[in-house]
Design an enzyme around this catalytic site. Structure first.
Site, PDB file in Angstrom:
ATOM      1  N   HIS A   3      -3.684  -4.972   7.609  1.00  0.00           N
ATOM      2  CA  HIS A   3      -3.591  -3.772   8.374  1.00  0.00           C
ATOM      3  C   HIS A   3      -2.880  -3.945   9.784  1.00  0.00           C
ATOM      4  CE1 HIS A   3      -5.373  -0.286  10.162  1.00  0.00           C
ATOM      5  NE2 HIS A   3      -5.909  -0.093   9.071  1.00  0.00           N
ATOM      6  N   GLU A  45      -8.266   0.373  -3.346  1.00  0.00           N
ATOM      7  CA  GLU A  45      -9.216   0.261  -1.994  1.00  0.00           C
ATOM      8  C   GLU A  45     -10.134   1.508  -2.169  1.00  0.00           C
ATOM      9  OE1 GLU A  45      -7.351   0.714   1.844  1.00  0.00           O
ATOM     10  OE2 GLU A  45      -6.111  -0.883   1.241  1.00  0.00           O
ATOM     11  N   GLU A 104     -10.604  -9.813   3.036  1.00  0.00           N
ATOM     12  CA  GLU A 104      -9.344  -9.350   3.377  1.00  0.00           C
ATOM     13  C   GLU A 104      -9.632  -9.259   5.048  1.00  0.00           C
ATOM     14  OE1 GLU A 104      -7.115  -5.952   2.256  1.00  0.00           O
ATOM     15  OE2 GLU A 104      -6.357  -5.804   4.069  1.00  0.00           O
ATOM     16  N   THR A 138      -8.109   3.225   7.713  1.00  0.00           N
ATOM     17  CA  THR A 138      -9.279   2.398   8.007  1.00  0.00           C
ATOM     18  C   THR A 138      -9.308   1.878   9.568  1.00  0.00           C
ATOM     19  OG1 THR A 138      -8.695   1.928   5.680  1.00  0.00           O
ATOM     20  CG2 THR A 138     -10.654   0.849   6.636  1.00  0.00           C
ATOM     21  N   ARG A 173      -9.561   8.000  -1.377  1.00  0.00           N
ATOM     22  CA  ARG A 173     -10.339   8.404  -0.559  1.00  0.00           C
ATOM     23  C   ARG A 173     -11.324   9.501  -1.297  1.00  0.00           C
ATOM     24  NH1 ARG A 173     -10.510   7.591   5.106  1.00  0.00           N
ATOM     25  NH2 ARG A 173      -9.196   6.060   5.724  1.00  0.00           N
ATOM     26  N   ASN A 221       0.817  -1.172   0.118  1.00  0.00           N
ATOM     27  CA  ASN A 221       0.027   0.057   0.102  1.00  0.00           C
ATOM     28  C   ASN A 221       1.011   1.145   0.178  1.00  0.00           C
ATOM     29  OD1 ASN A 221      -1.549   2.229   1.074  1.00  0.00           O
ATOM     30  ND2 ASN A 221      -2.905   0.804   1.643  1.00  0.00           N
ATOM     31  N   ARG A 247      -7.558  12.820   0.408  1.00  0.00           N
ATOM     32  CA  ARG A 247      -6.432  13.113   1.480  1.00  0.00           C
ATOM     33  C   ARG A 247      -4.900  12.889   1.226  1.00  0.00           C
ATOM     34  NH1 ARG A 247      -7.892   9.900   6.878  1.00  0.00           N
ATOM     35  NH2 ARG A 247      -9.722  10.934   6.356  1.00  0.00           N
ATOM     36  N   HIS A 255       0.889   5.969   1.838  1.00  0.00           N
ATOM     37  CA  HIS A 255       1.853   6.596   2.809  1.00  0.00           C
ATOM     38  C   HIS A 255       2.701   7.628   2.224  1.00  0.00           C
ATOM     39  CE1 HIS A 255      -0.193   3.923   5.669  1.00  0.00           C
ATOM     40  NE2 HIS A 255       0.044   3.002   4.700  1.00  0.00           N
ATOM     41  N   HIS A 272      -5.447   3.690  -1.886  1.00  0.00           N
ATOM     42  CA  HIS A 272      -7.037   3.923  -1.240  1.00  0.00           C
ATOM     43  C   HIS A 272      -7.319   5.467  -2.002  1.00  0.00           C
ATOM     44  CE1 HIS A 272      -9.687   4.043   2.204  1.00  0.00           C
ATOM     45  NE2 HIS A 272     -10.461   4.482   1.191  1.00  0.00           N
TER      46      HIS A 272
END
Ligand code: PXP
Length: 328
Positions: free
Chosen positions: A277, A149, A230, A180, A124, A78, A128, A81, A122
């Site tokens: 996660h 995502e 998941e 999340t 969003r 992912n 963001r 970040h 992801h």
């Protein structure tokens, strides 16, 4: 028929009741299986290690970690970040586009070079971190599987289909959350989930539900047509940190067992069992060793580690540049 699987736990062991495993929906299942069956038959009739030769011809040598018949666990990285870092500096500053770094698109390619099987972003609703521009470029350049995502909104379904992503993971989305926080409530919105999954599947996209290790949510996911689940490993990761990774501590043992049991139920329901996660370099090993696990989705720990594995070299390069320029 039920059977028991013994998980080696180092100091202790955990015996978990386990449903029989369904075959994976691994992409390479078919050809690899045929090669292995043929190899075994040859071994039996010739007494030679012909199977090994066949496996070599089939480019699936045993023990090499590359097997066509035994689908490997896959790593989804992912890269949100990386975008978070960029946005911290450049949010709302479109005029400085050429300056904007770090670029998650470049991060995706670094991750691919490191062996990522899946790149996850992801998008969003509040944009963001990952931006539409990132997804546009990633959809055109990622060579691994691209996993989007997203919340189950009409806008996001349209974006996923327009970008022809390989895979969508439906997640709950809260405006206030940093990341999340909990699993998707599939059971509580069964009709909507069924509709969204069906639209995505009709477009050729594989659909995964990010859910808590809860039997009723797994059942609801299967009924809604999800092909993968998941499992949210946040509670396990928290217990691991609080118990110092000591598997003798009942709380940690119970959280791992909850993931194992839910994973077995997912596989037995004919879906692919994924997890993610808050997994990191310490707690990931127990999860990666669970029977039937197919994909792990990890972001924060990998990007955090990259700061330290890369910072020394980054400083060295800058230092060399300025010292050389100054000498001229
Ligand atoms: N899986 C899902 C569904 C997520 O939402 C996230 C966080 O974006 C991850 C995995 C990765 O979590 P982490 O960044 O804690 O590794």
């Amino acid at each position: 028929m039920d059977r028991f699987i013994l998980f080696g736990m180092g100091e202790t062991s955990l015996i978990t009741r386990f449903e029989p495993r369904r075959p994976f929906q691994g992409d390479l299942e078919g050809p690899g299986r045929a090669v292995r069956i043929l190899g075994r038959a040859l071994d039996r009739f010739t007494g030679l290690r012909a199977g090994g030769i066949l496996a070599w011809i089939g480019r699936c040598p045993e023990g090499s970690g590359v097997s066509l018949s035994c689908p490997m666990i896959q790593l989804g990285v992912n890269i949100d970040h990386v975008a978070t870092l960029r946005q911290a500096r450049y949010r709302g500053n479109a005029s400085a586009e050429a300056l904007q770094e770090p670029d998650p698109v470049l991060a995706a390619h670094e991750a691919e070079l490191g062996g990522a099987d899946i790149i996850t972003v992801h998008l969003r609703e509040d944009r963001r971190h990952i931006q539409d521009r990132d997804l546009d470029l990633l959809a055109r350049t990622v060579r691994a599987k691209l996993n989007l995502e997203m919340a189950a909104t009409d806008e996001m379904v349209g974006i996923a289909i327009a970008h022809k992503v390989h895979m969508v993971t439906l997640v709950p989305e809260g405006r206030q959350e940093v990341t999340t926080e909990g699993g998707l409530n599939v059971k509580g919105q069964a009709a909507r989930m069924k509709e969204v999954v069906s639209r995505l599947r009709d477009a050729g996209i594989t659909v995964s539900a990010f859910i808590d290790a809860d039997a009723t949510q797994i059942e609801a996911a299967r009924n809604a047509g999800f092909q993968m689940c998941e499992l949210h490993t946040g509670p396990y990761a928290r217990a691991f940190a609080e118990c110092g990774g000591d598997m003798l501590r009942p709380r940690l043992n119970a959280e791992l067992e909850a993931v194992a049991m839910a994973g077995a139920q997912i596989a037995a329901s004919g879906m692919r069992f994924n997890a993610g996660h808050a997994l990191n370099y310490f707690n990931v090993v127990r999860i990666a060793a669970l029977p039937g696990i197919s994909e792990l989705h990890i972001g924060h720990a990998i990007v955090s580690r990259a700061v330290f594995t890369g910072l020394r070299e980054a400083v060295r390069e800058m230092k060399e540049l300025i010292v050389r320029a100054h000498r001229r």
